[in-house]
Design a protein around this motif. Structure first.
Motif, PDB file in Angstrom:
ATOM      1  N   THR A  25      -4.845   8.089  -6.193  1.00  0.00           N
ATOM      2  CA  THR A  25      -4.570   6.856  -5.451  1.00  0.00           C
ATOM      3  C   THR A  25      -5.126   5.644  -6.176  1.00  0.00           C
ATOM      4  OG1 THR A  25      -4.633   8.075  -3.358  1.00  0.00           O
ATOM      5  CG2 THR A  25      -4.856   5.691  -3.247  1.00  0.00           C
ATOM      6  N   ALA A  26      -6.366   5.777  -6.653  1.00  0.00           N
ATOM      7  CA  ALA A  26      -6.974   4.675  -7.400  1.00  0.00           C
ATOM      8  C   ALA A  26      -6.193   4.382  -8.679  1.00  0.00           C
ATOM      9  CB  ALA A  26      -8.433   5.009  -7.728  1.00  0.00           C
ATOM     10  N   LYS A  27      -5.660   5.427  -9.300  1.00  0.00           N
ATOM     11  CA  LYS A  27      -4.893   5.217 -10.535  1.00  0.00           C
ATOM     12  C   LYS A  27      -3.646   4.379 -10.269  1.00  0.00           C
ATOM     13  CE  LYS A  27      -2.087   8.314 -12.241  1.00  0.00           C
ATOM     14  NZ  LYS A  27      -1.514   9.511 -12.922  1.00  0.00           N
ATOM     15  N   TYR A  28      -2.926   4.703  -9.196  1.00  0.00           N
ATOM     16  CA  TYR A  28      -1.705   3.960  -8.901  1.00  0.00           C
ATOM     17  C   TYR A  28      -2.012   2.507  -8.542  1.00  0.00           C
ATOM     18  CZ  TYR A  28       0.574   8.497  -8.898  1.00  0.00           C
ATOM     19  OH  TYR A  28       1.049   9.731  -9.271  1.00  0.00           O
ATOM     20  N   ILE A  29      -3.123   2.267  -7.878  1.00  0.00           N
ATOM     21  CA  ILE A  29      -3.499   0.891  -7.533  1.00  0.00           C
ATOM     22  C   ILE A  29      -3.848   0.112  -8.798  1.00  0.00           C
ATOM     23  CG2 ILE A  29      -5.218  -0.515  -6.340  1.00  0.00           C
ATOM     24  CD1 ILE A  29      -5.324   1.635  -4.181  1.00  0.00           C
ATOM     25  N   VAL A  30      -4.581   0.749  -9.704  1.00  0.00           N
ATOM     26  CA  VAL A  30      -4.935   0.093 -10.968  1.00  0.00           C
ATOM     27  C   VAL A  30      -3.693  -0.193 -11.795  1.00  0.00           C
ATOM     28  CG1 VAL A  30      -6.118   0.421 -13.173  1.00  0.00           C
ATOM     29  CG2 VAL A  30      -7.279   0.999 -11.051  1.00  0.00           C
ATOM     30  N   LEU A  31      -2.772   0.773 -11.872  1.00  0.00           N
ATOM     31  CA  LEU A  31      -1.548   0.567 -12.637  1.00  0.00           C
ATOM     32  C   LEU A  31      -0.704  -0.550 -12.033  1.00  0.00           C
ATOM     33  CD1 LEU A  31      -0.476   4.243 -13.455  1.00  0.00           C
ATOM     34  CD2 LEU A  31      -1.562   2.582 -14.970  1.00  0.00           C
ATOM     35  N   GLY A  32      -0.678  -0.635 -10.699  1.00  0.00           N
ATOM     36  CA  GLY A  32       0.028  -1.725 -10.048  1.00  0.00           C
ATOM     37  C   GLY A  32      -0.603  -3.066 -10.342  1.00  0.00           C
ATOM     38  N   GLY A  33      -1.920  -3.080 -10.497  1.00  0.00           N
ATOM     39  CA  GLY A  33      -2.602  -4.309 -10.866  1.00  0.00           C
ATOM     40  C   GLY A  33      -2.378  -4.698 -12.313  1.00  0.00           C
ATOM     41  N   MET A  34      -1.953  -3.742 -13.151  1.00  0.00           N
ATOM     42  CA  MET A  34      -1.672  -4.045 -14.548  1.00  0.00           C
ATOM     43  C   MET A  34      -0.263  -4.605 -14.733  1.00  0.00           C
ATOM     44  SD  MET A  34      -4.374  -3.429 -16.265  1.00  0.00           S
ATOM     45  CE  MET A  34      -3.623  -3.580 -17.860  1.00  0.00           C
ATOM     46  N   GLU A  35       0.735  -3.877 -14.217  1.00  0.00           N
ATOM     47  CA  GLU A  35       2.134  -4.298 -14.390  1.00  0.00           C
ATOM     48  C   GLU A  35       2.866  -3.995 -13.093  1.00  0.00           C
ATOM     49  OE1 GLU A  35       5.734  -5.369 -15.126  1.00  0.00           O
ATOM     50  OE2 GLU A  35       5.588  -3.190 -14.942  1.00  0.00           O
ATOM     51  N   ILE A  36       3.400  -5.013 -12.461  1.00  0.00           N
ATOM     52  CA  ILE A  36       3.869  -4.919 -11.087  1.00  0.00           C
ATOM     53  C   ILE A  36       5.100  -4.023 -10.938  1.00  0.00           C
ATOM     54  CG2 ILE A  36       5.146  -7.080 -11.373  1.00  0.00           C
ATOM     55  CD1 ILE A  36       4.777  -7.619  -8.437  1.00  0.00           C
ATOM     56  N   THR A  37       6.041  -4.076 -11.874  1.00  0.00           N
ATOM     57  CA  THR A  37       7.293  -3.344 -11.698  1.00  0.00           C
ATOM     58  C   THR A  37       7.079  -1.833 -11.763  1.00  0.00           C
ATOM     59  OG1 THR A  37       8.433  -5.205 -12.737  1.00  0.00           O
ATOM     60  CG2 THR A  37       9.669  -3.162 -12.487  1.00  0.00           C
ATOM     61  N   PHE A  67       2.729   0.514   2.186  1.00  0.00           N
ATOM     62  CA  PHE A  67       3.218  -0.821   2.515  1.00  0.00           C
ATOM     63  C   PHE A  67       2.164  -1.871   2.203  1.00  0.00           C
ATOM     64  CE2 PHE A  67       3.820  -4.336   5.542  1.00  0.00           C
ATOM     65  CZ  PHE A  67       5.132  -4.680   5.256  1.00  0.00           C
ATOM     66  N   LEU A  68       0.925  -1.625   2.609  1.00  0.00           N
ATOM     67  CA  LEU A  68      -0.160  -2.574   2.352  1.00  0.00           C
ATOM     68  C   LEU A  68      -0.354  -2.798   0.859  1.00  0.00           C
ATOM     69  CD1 LEU A  68      -2.644  -4.259   3.201  1.00  0.00           C
ATOM     70  CD2 LEU A  68      -3.960  -2.126   3.213  1.00  0.00           C
ATOM     71  N   CYS A  69      -0.471  -1.713   0.098  1.00  0.00           N
ATOM     72  CA  CYS A  69      -0.713  -1.847  -1.342  1.00  0.00           C
ATOM     73  C   CYS A  69       0.457  -2.515  -2.048  1.00  0.00           C
ATOM     74  CB  CYS A  69      -0.972  -0.470  -1.952  1.00  0.00           C
ATOM     75  SG  CYS A  69      -2.499   0.321  -1.398  1.00  0.00           S
ATOM     76  N   SER A  70       1.684  -2.181  -1.657  1.00  0.00           N
ATOM     77  CA  SER A  70       2.863  -2.740  -2.320  1.00  0.00           C
ATOM     78  C   SER A  70       2.976  -4.240  -2.089  1.00  0.00           C
ATOM     79  CB  SER A  70       4.125  -2.035  -1.823  1.00  0.00           C
ATOM     80  OG  SER A  70       4.090  -0.655  -2.117  1.00  0.00           O
ATOM     81  N   ILE A  71       2.756  -4.671  -0.845  1.00  0.00           N
ATOM     82  CA  ILE A  71       2.875  -6.095  -0.539  1.00  0.00           C
ATOM     83  C   ILE A  71       1.781  -6.891  -1.242  1.00  0.00           C
ATOM     84  CG2 ILE A  71       2.850  -7.810   1.301  1.00  0.00           C
ATOM     85  CD1 ILE A  71       5.307  -6.125   1.331  1.00  0.00           C
ATOM     86  N   VAL A  72       0.562  -6.362  -1.241  1.00  0.00           N
ATOM     87  CA  VAL A  72      -0.548  -7.064  -1.896  1.00  0.00           C
ATOM     88  C   VAL A  72      -0.320  -7.140  -3.400  1.00  0.00           C
ATOM     89  CG1 VAL A  72      -3.018  -6.968  -2.398  1.00  0.00           C
ATOM     90  CG2 VAL A  72      -2.206  -6.519  -0.076  1.00  0.00           C
ATOM     91  N   MET A  73       0.175  -6.045  -4.017  1.00  0.00           N
ATOM     92  CA  MET A  73       0.476  -6.065  -5.446  1.00  0.00           C
ATOM     93  C   MET A  73       1.529  -7.109  -5.781  1.00  0.00           C
ATOM     94  SD  MET A  73       0.637  -2.064  -6.490  1.00  0.00           S
ATOM     95  CE  MET A  73      -0.798  -0.984  -6.382  1.00  0.00           C
ATOM     96  N   THR A  74       2.549  -7.212  -4.933  1.00  0.00           N
ATOM     97  CA  THR A  74       3.615  -8.184  -5.169  1.00  0.00           C
ATOM     98  C   THR A  74       3.077  -9.609  -5.082  1.00  0.00           C
ATOM     99  OG1 THR A  74       5.230  -6.639  -4.239  1.00  0.00           O
ATOM    100  CG2 THR A  74       5.886  -8.951  -4.411  1.00  0.00           C
TER     101      THR A  74
END
Length: 312
Positions: A234-246, A263-270
């Motif tokens: 889970t932490a890995k996917y959050i970090v990767l989302g923080g690196m490159e959004i797409t 939903f929470l993580c996706s909206i915040v990443m966007t």
């Protein structure tokens, strides 16, 4: 210290390229596919046409009749309103690029340019409605709720910076001289429409090529982080989302998280945009414009978004 960390990161990427060429090749292909199939056809026409409009003073002619409205409601000049509208329509990093160009050619002042950076550089409506809502979230969340949360958080961010940071003084007064450079120096050789169009085309290709380079590097960096990651998934996917959004949003959708957490993580990443967008934004900014207003606004925007998601 900063140079040592940068050198260490580059060496790590080189080691990854040499030791795992197949993974590196796959990541490079994905990054270039994103650039070729998405950024090049969608952003390049806007880069060329907006550059032409700025050079020919077409922005003022279009939006000047509504100058009082833009000043009272948004604290913007007609030129600043143009950057705001195109930034909202085209997405990252067009808002920052147009803002920088307007500042470079003396259309807006430094204060208005940095104020614009706090709310005009966001994910495009097409990205939110198609990729985020339908591809990554599978259409499970109401589209109106997603768009409403993102717009409301951006509006809160705009109000905060306008009145709490800039104290309502966001438009340059005449004679302040806080412009990027003299417009005459940039356009003295471009005395025909054809020459202006040539300059706009070349500037557009230069910008889009630079963005492609950043996407390539961050795709490799994300693949490298993913390969060496030893914490929880889970932490890995959050970090990767923080690196490159797409790619981060897509990997998050495949992570098997609960619907509410995804939903929470996706909206915040966007709302935040990621480190790749930050680097792209920095690359298109005029040297006199600081990246700090944009970075602080993105952090605040992500916080507002998270609070709104938890409340709603």
């Amino acid at each position: 210290m900063k140079q040592k960390l940068t050198a260490a990161g580059i060496l790590l990427l080189l080691l990854f390229l040499l030791c795992y060429p197949q993974e590196a090749l796959s990541a490079s292909r994905e990054g270039m596919k994103l650039w070729l199939n998405t950024l090049l056809p969608t952003l390049l026409p806007f880069l060329i046409l907006t550059g032409f409009l700025i050079h020919t003073n077409g922005v003022e002619k279009i939006l000047a009749p509504f100058g009082r409205f833009w000043k009272k409601v948004f604290g913007l000049s007609p030129s600043g309103a143009y950057a705001f509208l195109l930034g909202m329509l085209c997405g990252y990093p067009m808002g920052a690029k147009i803002t920088s160009d307007l500042f470079r050619y003396g259309k807006i002042g430094k204060r208005e340019a940095e104020y614009l950076l706090t709310f005009s550089n966001n994910a495009s409506p097409a990205f939110v409605t198609t990729y985020l809502a339908h591809v990554c979230l599978g259409g499970r969340a109401p589209l109106g709720k997603i768009v409403g949360i993102l717009l409301l958080a951006d509006g809160f961010c705009m109000v905060f910076f306008r009145f709490a940071v800039y104290r309502g003084h966001t438009i340059r007064d005449s004679g302040t001289g806080d412009i990027g450079s003299s417009p005459k120096k940039e356009t003295s050789v471009t005395n025909s429409l054809g020459a202006l169009l040539d300059v706009s085309i070349m500037n557009g290709f230069e910008t889009i090529t630079r963005l492609g380079g950043y996407i390539l590097l961050f795709s490799l960096l994300s693949a490298c982080i993913s390969h060496y990651w030893f914490f929880g998934p889970t932490a890995k996917y959050i970090v990767l989302g923080g690196m490159e959004i797409t790619t981060g949003l897509y990997q998050l959708s495949e992570a098997g998280l609960g619907q509410e957490l995804q939903f929470l993580c996706s909206i915040v990443m966007t709302a935040f945009g990621g480190a790749c967008i930050l680097a792209q934004t920095k690359s298109v900014l005029h040297e006199k414009l600081s990246i700090l207003p944009y970075l602080s606004a993105k952090c605040l925007n992500a916080l507002f978004t998270a609070v709104l998601v938890l409340m709603l």
